[in-house]
Design a protein around this motif. Structure first.
Motif, mmCIF file in Angstrom:
data_model
loop_
_atom_site.group_PDB
_atom_site.id
_atom_site.type_symbol
_atom_site.label_atom_id
_atom_site.label_comp_id
_atom_site.label_asym_id
_atom_site.label_seq_id
_atom_site.Cartn_x
_atom_site.Cartn_y
_atom_site.Cartn_z
ATOM 1 N N GLY A 162 0.793 -1.221 0.000
ATOM 2 C CA GLY A 162 0.000 0.000 0.000
ATOM 3 C C GLY A 162 0.827 1.273 0.000
ATOM 4 N N ARG A 163 2.050 1.184 0.468
ATOM 5 C CA ARG A 163 2.916 2.367 0.558
ATOM 6 C C ARG A 163 3.604 2.727 -0.758
ATOM 7 N NH1 ARG A 163 7.117 0.581 4.563
ATOM 8 N NH2 ARG A 163 8.170 2.434 3.791
ATOM 9 N N LEU A 164 3.556 1.866 -1.740
ATOM 10 C CA LEU A 164 4.282 2.126 -2.982
ATOM 11 C C LEU A 164 3.756 3.387 -3.670
ATOM 12 C CD1 LEU A 164 4.547 -1.477 -4.479
ATOM 13 C CD2 LEU A 164 6.250 -0.237 -3.137
ATOM 14 N N PRO A 165 4.645 4.189 -4.252
ATOM 15 C CA PRO A 165 4.235 5.459 -4.898
ATOM 16 C C PRO A 165 3.722 5.250 -6.318
ATOM 17 C CG PRO A 165 6.613 5.257 -4.993
ATOM 18 C CD PRO A 165 6.123 4.052 -4.215
ATOM 19 N N PHE A 166 2.527 4.669 -6.423
ATOM 20 C CA PHE A 166 1.940 4.421 -7.738
ATOM 21 C C PHE A 166 1.666 5.740 -8.449
ATOM 22 C CE2 PHE A 166 0.483 0.843 -5.053
ATOM 23 C CZ PHE A 166 1.117 -0.184 -5.735
ATOM 24 N N GLY A 167 1.748 5.710 -9.784
ATOM 25 C CA GLY A 167 1.508 6.923 -10.552
ATOM 26 C C GLY A 167 0.646 6.670 -11.760
ATOM 27 N N ASP A 168 0.221 7.753 -12.415
ATOM 28 C CA ASP A 168 -0.544 7.666 -13.640
ATOM 29 C C ASP A 168 -0.306 8.932 -14.444
ATOM 30 O OD1 ASP A 168 -2.247 6.695 -15.576
ATOM 31 O OD2 ASP A 168 -3.665 5.918 -14.102
ATOM 32 N N ALA A 183 -6.366 -5.179 -4.415
ATOM 33 C CA ALA A 183 -6.992 -6.501 -4.463
ATOM 34 C C ALA A 183 -6.137 -7.538 -3.735
ATOM 35 C CB ALA A 183 -7.215 -6.918 -5.917
ATOM 36 N N ALA A 184 -4.821 -7.435 -3.884
ATOM 37 C CA ALA A 184 -3.919 -8.382 -3.218
ATOM 38 C C ALA A 184 -3.978 -8.215 -1.708
ATOM 39 C CB ALA A 184 -2.493 -8.179 -3.719
ATOM 40 N N ILE A 185 -4.041 -6.964 -1.241
ATOM 41 C CA ILE A 185 -4.137 -6.719 0.197
ATOM 42 C C ILE A 185 -5.422 -7.317 0.747
ATOM 43 C CG2 ILE A 185 -4.398 -4.920 1.955
ATOM 44 C CD1 ILE A 185 -2.591 -3.141 0.210
ATOM 45 N N LEU A 186 -6.528 -7.101 0.045
ATOM 46 C CA LEU A 186 -7.816 -7.609 0.511
ATOM 47 C C LEU A 186 -7.859 -9.135 0.491
ATOM 48 C CD1 LEU A 186 -10.204 -5.076 -1.272
ATOM 49 C CD2 LEU A 186 -9.573 -5.124 1.149
ATOM 50 N N ALA A 187 -7.220 -9.738 -0.509
ATOM 51 C CA ALA A 187 -7.294 -11.193 -0.659
ATOM 52 C C ALA A 187 -6.332 -11.936 0.256
ATOM 53 C CB ALA A 187 -7.023 -11.576 -2.114
ATOM 54 N N GLY A 194 -1.132 -3.551 9.607
ATOM 55 C CA GLY A 194 -0.399 -3.282 8.375
ATOM 56 C C GLY A 194 -1.314 -3.231 7.166
ATOM 57 N N ALA A 195 -2.247 -4.186 7.073
ATOM 58 C CA ALA A 195 -3.176 -4.204 5.946
ATOM 59 C C ALA A 195 -4.055 -2.963 5.948
ATOM 60 C CB ALA A 195 -4.039 -5.462 6.002
ATOM 61 N N VAL A 196 -4.559 -2.593 7.109
ATOM 62 C CA VAL A 196 -5.419 -1.406 7.212
ATOM 63 C C VAL A 196 -4.621 -0.151 6.882
ATOM 64 C CG1 VAL A 196 -6.816 -0.004 8.797
ATOM 65 C CG2 VAL A 196 -6.975 -2.497 8.859
ATOM 66 N N HIS A 197 -3.388 -0.072 7.355
ATOM 67 C CA HIS A 197 -2.570 1.105 7.059
ATOM 68 C C HIS A 197 -2.213 1.160 5.578
ATOM 69 C CE1 HIS A 197 1.053 3.725 7.075
ATOM 70 N NE2 HIS A 197 0.298 4.399 7.928
#
Length: 268
Positions: A162-168, A183-187, A194-197
């Motif tokens: 979740g912390r990765l600096p995704f861009g578009d 989706a990976a975090i939820l699955a 950690g998952a919630v953060h």
């Protein structure tokens, strides 16, 4: 004067000794089999700590850290992984990915955190050169999360993802890589802090990630309502309060939460 120099050198020795002992206490196992006494390689550990503190600008550069990644000593590998991550150099992230399959859970969790830190300075723009490193890091963390069986490590990997600096290219567009990470975090990420953060960080960067999906919001709402950990409920509330069109029931329930900080966040 020579007396002042000697005093300064003595003070530096005391500081290093204290740091050394702290590392031993934090990283050494709590219990050790009687047949395998703990004998840390103090000389190698000192080189690692010096290289980490110098951020690769010392006399030995980053060589001690890279050597430490291949050490047979668990503690040295953990220190080396942490040190490489703190350099915040995306080109070094691939060298950390192999540690996601380390036989020691603590090293695997440290590797996840270090990978996220290594790419943390990449601009949130898909045209930025470092974005290829972010996508590679996301793929490595996703793959590791799918096969991880230790819940503590899964939690650390979910947070790192979740912390990765995704861009578009256009900030209003969803990032497909960020959606896949969510989706990976939820699955596979469990329901720990950690998952919630990790989902919280994704939601705060909704300009490039598109925010949370309906499934992500539902996960956060459940955490806000029913997690026994007040830390998780706090982060869940921080995620929900700035989000438009969110069901107000978790917010109202949080206003009566036994935890003072949760109540304050609900009423903010």
């Amino acid at each position: 004067t020579s007396r002042a120099a000697a005093s300064a050198a003595s003070f530096q020795s005391v500081i290093f000794a204290a740091t050394f002992l702290l590392v031993l206490l934090c990283l050494s196992p709590l219990t050790l089999p009687a047949q395998r006494p703990f004998h840390p390689d103090t000389a190698h550990l000192q080189r690692l700590l010096v290289a980490e503190d110098a951020r690769g600008s010392g006399m030995d550069g980053i060589a001690p850290l890279l050597e430490g990644l291949r050490s047979s000593d668990t503690m040295l590998r953990r220190v080396a992984v942490r040190g490489v991550g703190r350099l915040q150099r995306p080109e070094l992230a691939p060298q950390l990915e192999a540690l996601l399959a380390d036989q020691v859970p603590a090293v695997r969790g440290e590797a996840g955190n270090a990978i996220a830190q290594a790419v943390s300075r990449v601009p949130r723009n898909v045209l930025a050169p470092g974005q290829s490193s972010v996508r590679a890091a996301a793929a490595a963390l996703d793959n590791a999360l799918q096969v991880e069986r230790d819940s503590v490590v899964s939690d650390a990997l979910a947070e790192a993802l979740g912390r990765l600096p995704f861009g578009d290219v256009q900030p209003v567009q969803d990032s497909g890589t960020a959606r896949a990470a969510q989706a990976a975090i939820l699955a596979h990420g469990g329901s720990g802090l950690g998952a919630v953060h990790g989902l919280y960080v994704l939601s705060t960067n909704r300009g490039t990630t598109g925010g949370l999906t309906a499934a992500g919001l539902a996960f956060i709402q459940r955490a806000a309502r029913s997690s026994p950990d007040p830390r998780i409920r706090r982060v869940a509330l921080l995620t929900l309060t700035p989000t438009p069109f969110v069901d107000s029931i978790p917010i109202v329930a949080a206003s009566r939460d036994p935890d003072e900080q949760v109540r304050r966040l609900a009423l903010a």
